[in-house]
Design a protein around this motif. Structure first.
Motif, PDB file in Angstrom:
ATOM      1  N   LYS A   1      -7.429  -5.587   4.700  1.00 25.61           N
ATOM      2  CA  LYS A   1      -6.861  -4.559   3.826  1.00 25.61           C
ATOM      3  C   LYS A   1      -5.542  -5.056   3.250  1.00 25.61           C
ATOM      4  O   LYS A   1      -4.503  -5.025   3.919  1.00 25.61           O
TER       5      LYS A   1
ATOM      6  N   THR B   1     -10.672  -0.141  -3.446  1.00 23.83           N
ATOM      7  CA  THR B   1     -11.808   0.358  -2.682  1.00 23.83           C
ATOM      8  C   THR B   1     -11.753   1.894  -2.636  1.00 23.83           C
ATOM      9  O   THR B   1     -12.750   2.566  -2.815  1.00 23.83           O
TER      10      THR B   1
ATOM     11  N   ASP C   1      -9.622  -3.486  -0.126  1.00 21.75           N
ATOM     12  CA  ASP C   1     -10.249  -4.111   1.026  1.00 21.75           C
ATOM     13  C   ASP C   1     -10.932  -5.402   0.586  1.00 21.75           C
ATOM     14  O   ASP C   1     -11.894  -5.374  -0.165  1.00 21.75           O
ATOM     15  N   PHE C   2     -10.379  -6.549   1.022  1.00 26.45           N
ATOM     16  CA  PHE C   2     -11.018  -7.831   0.709  1.00 26.45           C
ATOM     17  C   PHE C   2     -11.877  -8.231   1.895  1.00 26.45           C
ATOM     18  O   PHE C   2     -11.404  -8.902   2.808  1.00 26.45           O
ATOM     19  N   ASP C   3     -13.125  -7.830   1.911  1.00 26.92           N
ATOM     20  CA  ASP C   3     -14.045  -8.182   2.996  1.00 26.92           C
ATOM     21  C   ASP C   3     -13.427  -7.934   4.359  1.00 26.92           C
ATOM     22  O   ASP C   3     -13.426  -8.816   5.225  1.00 26.92           O
ATOM     23  N   GLY C   4     -12.906  -6.744   4.549  1.00 22.93           N
ATOM     24  CA  GLY C   4     -12.379  -6.416   5.865  1.00 22.93           C
ATOM     25  C   GLY C   4     -10.868  -6.539   5.963  1.00 22.93           C
ATOM     26  O   GLY C   4     -10.236  -5.860   6.765  1.00 22.93           O
TER      27      GLY C   4
END
Lengths: 261, 362
Positions: A23, A62, A18-21
Motif C-alpha cells: 500500500k 484502488t 495498492d501495488f500488488d499488496g
C-alpha cells in the motif's frame, strides 16, 4: 480564477493505492484551495510521488476519489483528459521532447485545441508567437529557440519543462522536486517563480530540499508511510513531535536519498 | 540577414524540387520502354516508403505489415481489371474453382471508381481498426511490430486458402486492358508512368504538409515521449491511428499503381519478405526525412534490378550487407549522412547554432 475567492480546487477523499499488496498510499485525504502553494514532504517512500501520480491519472487509486474543481470526478479519467481539464505535471527528471526544437516544444505544449483536425489546421498566429517568445524570455532560452531541446543542459531542460507547463496554463501544477540539481541561485529563482504563479494558479510541490520548503512554503502536508501525518504551517509542522521523530529517525535515509536523486 | 539566408535556402530547395520533378517527367525521353516500366514500379514503391516513413520515421512505430496494405490496394485494382477482362463472364479462376456466380463482394469492383476508392480506403480502414485495438491499449514497440507480422501471415494464409475468391497462390492476373487501352502498349505505359509521377508528387506533398504541420510535431513528440504527450493533454492513440491509417492508404495507392505496371498481384507480393524489404528502403534511404525514404526505395530497387540481372544469387547477400552497414554506421540512413555534411559545414562557418535546426517561423 480570481484570488480571494477561497474555494477548493482539488479534493482527494480516502485515496488508497495498492501495488500488488504494497500500500503506497493509505486512506489519504488532501484538499487544495485555489491559488495555494502547497508543499508535500515526507521521508522516502512516504507516497508523495504516488499521490501526484494519482492526481494526474498516471496511477488509478484502488479505493477513494479525486474531485477537481469541486464537482468533476477525475478518478477514472485518462491522463490526457485530466491534463485537458487543467492539471499539469512536471516529473522529477526533465522530460522534454529532445528532437523537437525548444520553440516547437513550447508550441505543442501551449494551451490549444488538441484534436487531430485542429493540429492539422493549426497556424502559428502572431499572438501565439508573442506568447511563446515571452515565455522563452522568461525561461532565458530565447537565444536557443531553434536548438534541438536534446542539446540543452540539465538546468535548461528543467526550465524548458517549466515553460511548457506554464504555456499549458493548467489550473493546478504538480511539480516533483523542481529544484533538484539546480544551483542555489536557480533554486531561489524557481521559488520566486512558483510564488508568482500561485497568484493565479494552484501548485503542489513535492520537495526534499528543506531549505527551499522553509523559504517558500505557506502550508505544508507531511506524509509518512502512505498516510497523512500532519498538515499546517511550516512552524506548526516543525514543532510537531511525530514529524520530528519521523524525520530525525529517518534523517540519514532522507539525506542519502537526496544525494542520489 | 537571417531571414535572407532562410529564403535563399528555400530557393535552393525549390530549385531542387523543380529539377527532380522535371527529370521525372522527362524520363520517358531517355529511357527504353522496359526501363521506364521499371522506374514506374520503383516510383510506386517510393509512395509506400513515404507512408512508411510517416509512421516509422516520424511517429516511431515500426510496421512490418505494409505488404498487406500494399497488397490490398493491388487486389482492389486487379479485381476491377479482371472483371473488365472477363467481359461479364465469370473470371477464369473462379470457374476452375467451381464457382457458378460472382461473389457479392466482387460485384462493386466492376466500377473503376469503387475499385480505386477501395484500394485506398480498405487498407486505411484495416489500419485504423488494427490501430484502434493496439494503440488505445498502449501496445507499442516490438509488440506492435510482431502484431503487424501476424497480420501479414493471417492475410496471406487467407488469400491463399480462399482460392475461389482470390485466385489463391497465383493471385489475380490475365488482364491487359484499362479503359479499352492495352496495358502493354508503350503509349499506355508512358501515360501510366506519368500518372505514377503525379501520384508520387501528390503523396510527397501530402506527407510534407503533414510533417510540417503541428500534427507532424505532435507525431515527433510521440516518438520522443509518448507519455509526456499524454500529460500535456494530447491523446496519442488517435494521432497514431490517423498516421498509421494514412500510411496504409498510401501503401494501397502504391499497390494499385504496381498492378497497372506489372499486370499481376499475388500473395507473395504482400508477404513477410516484401514487407521487410519496404522497411529496408526507408532504413537505408534515411528515416525521418521524406526525400531519403523515397530515394531509398528508388535507388535500392534500381540497384536490385541491376545486380540481380548480373548476379542473381549475390543480390540478397549484398542487400543484407548494406542493411547491416547502414544500421551500424548510419542510423539515419543515406539522408542522415547528407545532413551530417551540412552540419559540419555550418559548424565550420562558426554559425554558433550548435546542434540547431532552423525553425522556419522564427
Amino acid at each position: 480564477m480570481e484570488k480571494g475567492m477561497e474555494s477548493t480546487i482539488l479534493q482527494c477523499d480516502g485515496v488508497t493505492v495498492d501495488f500488488d499488496g504494497f500500500k503506497a498510499v493509505q486512506g489519504m485525504n488532501f484538499r487544495l484551495e485555489k491559488g495555494e502553494l502547497r508543499f508535500l514532504i515526507g521521508p522516502n517512500g512516504a507516497g508523495k510521488t504516488t499521490m501526484l501520480d494519482v492526481i494526474c491519472g498516471k496511477v488509478k487509486p484502488t479505493i477513494g476519489k479525486v474531485l477537481f474543481g469541486g464537482k468533476v470526478d477525475i478518478t477514472r479519467k485518462k491522463e490526457h483528459q485530466i491534463a485537458e481539464l487543467g492539471i499539469g505535471r512536471k516529473f522529477q527528471t526533465p522530460s522534454i521532447f529532445p528532437t523537437l526544437t525548444v520553440f516547437e516544444n513550447l508550441e505543442i505544449a501551449m494551451r490549444q485545441n488538441r484534436s487531430v483536425l485542429a493540429a492539422l489546421r493549426a497556424k502559428l498566429r502572431a499572438e501565439e508567437q508573442e506568447r511563446i517568445e515571452a515565455q522563452l524570455e522568461m525561461i532565458g532560452l530565447q537565444e536557443k529557440a531553434s536548438w534541438r531541446a536534446g542539446g540543452l543542459s540539465h538546468g535548461e531542460k528543467q526550465w524548458l519543462e517549466i515553460g511548457m507547463m506554464l504555456l499549458q496554463e493548467p489550473e493546478i501544477l504538480l511539480l516533483d522536486e523542481p529544484v533538484a540539481g539546480m544551483t542555489d541561485n536557480e533554486t531561489e529563482k524557481t521559488g520566486e517563480l512558483l510564488r508568482a504563479i500561485s497568484q493565479t494558479q494552484s501548485i503542489v510541490v513535492v520537495e526534499h530540499d528543506m531549505e527551499f520548503v522553509r523559504n517558500f512554503a505557506s502550508k505544508v502536508t507531511v506524509m509518512h508511510e502512505g498516510k497523512l501525518l500532519k498538515e499546517g504551517s511550516m512552524e506548526e509542522v516543525q514543532r510537531d513531535d511525530r514529524v520530528a521523530e519521523v524525520y530525525l529517525g529517518k534523517r540519514r535515509d532522507a539525506d542519502a536519498g537526496r544525494s542520489t536523486a | 540577414m537571417h531571414k535572407r539566408l532562410m529564403s535563399r535556402q528555400r530557393l535552393w530547395l525549390l530549385a531542387g524540387y523543380a529539377a527532380a520533378a522535371t527529370a521525372l517527367f522527362c524520363a520517358p525521353l531517355f529511357l527504353s520502354d522496359f526501363r521506364l516500366n521499371l522506374l514506374a514500379k520503383f516510383l510506386a514503391f517510393a509512395i509506400v516508403a513515404l507512408g512508411l516513413d510517416l509512421i516509422w520515421g516520424y511517429t516511431g512505430i515500426l510496421s512490418l505489415g505494409h505488404g498487406v496494405f500494399f497488397g490490398l490496394g493491388g487486389y482492389a485494382m486487379a479485381m476491377y481489371l479482371k472483371l473488365e477482362a472477363s467481359g461479364g463472364r465469370l473470371p477464369d479462376f473462379m470457374d476452375w474453382s467451381g464457382l457458378s456466380a460472382l461473389p457479392w463482394f466482387w460485384k462493386p469492383f466492376s466500377s473503376f471508381g469503387f475499385a480505386f476508392a477501395a484500394g485506398i480506403l480498405l487498407p486505411a480502414l484495416l489500419a485504423l481498426v488494427l490501430g484502434y485495438f493496439t494503440f488505445r491499449n498502449r501496445i507499442k514497440g516490438v509488440y506492435f511490430t510482431i502484431l503487424t507480422q501476424a497480420l501479414v501471415i493471417i492475410t496471406v494464409t487467407l488469400f491463399i486458402g480462399q482460392q475461389a475468391f482470390t485466385g489463391g497462390t497465383n493471385g489475380i492476373t490475365g488482364y491487359g486492358k484499362l479503359f479499352g487501352q492495352s496495358l502493354a502498349s508503350p503509349d499506355t505505359k508512358q501515360m501510366l508512368y506519368w500518372v505514377t509521377v503525379i501520384a508520387l508528387i501528390a503523396a510527397y506533398a501530402l506527407c510534407r504538409f503533414l510533417v510540417k504541420s503541428r500534427f507532424g510535431k505532435v507525431l515527433r513528440a510521440i516518438r520522443d515521449g509518448e507519455n509526456r504527450v499524454r500529460f500535456i493533454g494530447y491523446n496519442p492513440a488517435i494521432y497514431q491511428m490517423v498516421a498509421f491509417s494514412i500510411s496504409a492508404g498510401l501503401a494501397g495507392l502504391a499497390g494499385m499503381l504496381f498492378v497497372l505496371h506489372v499486370g499481376i498481384i499475388s500473395p507473395s507480393m504482400m508477404g513477410i519478405v516484401p514487407s521487410i524489404e519496404m522497411v529496408l528502403w526507408v532504413a537505408i534511404g534515411g528515416r525521418g526525412t521524406l526525400i531519403g525514404a523515397a530515394l531509398g526505395a528508388i535507388l535500392l530497387n534500381s540497384a536490385k534490378s541491376v545486380f540481380s540481372e548480373s548476379y542473381p544469387d549475390a543480390w540478397l547477400f549484398f542487400m543484407g550487407l548494406l542493411f547491416v552497414i547502414v544500421v551500424v554506421f548510419l542510423p539515419k540512413g543515406a539522408a542522415g549522412l547528407l545532413g551530417q555534411f551540412k552540419w559540419l559545414r555550418r559548424r565550420r562557418a562558426k554559425h554558433g547554432e550548435g546542434d540547431g535546426v532552423h525553425y522556419p517561423a522564427v
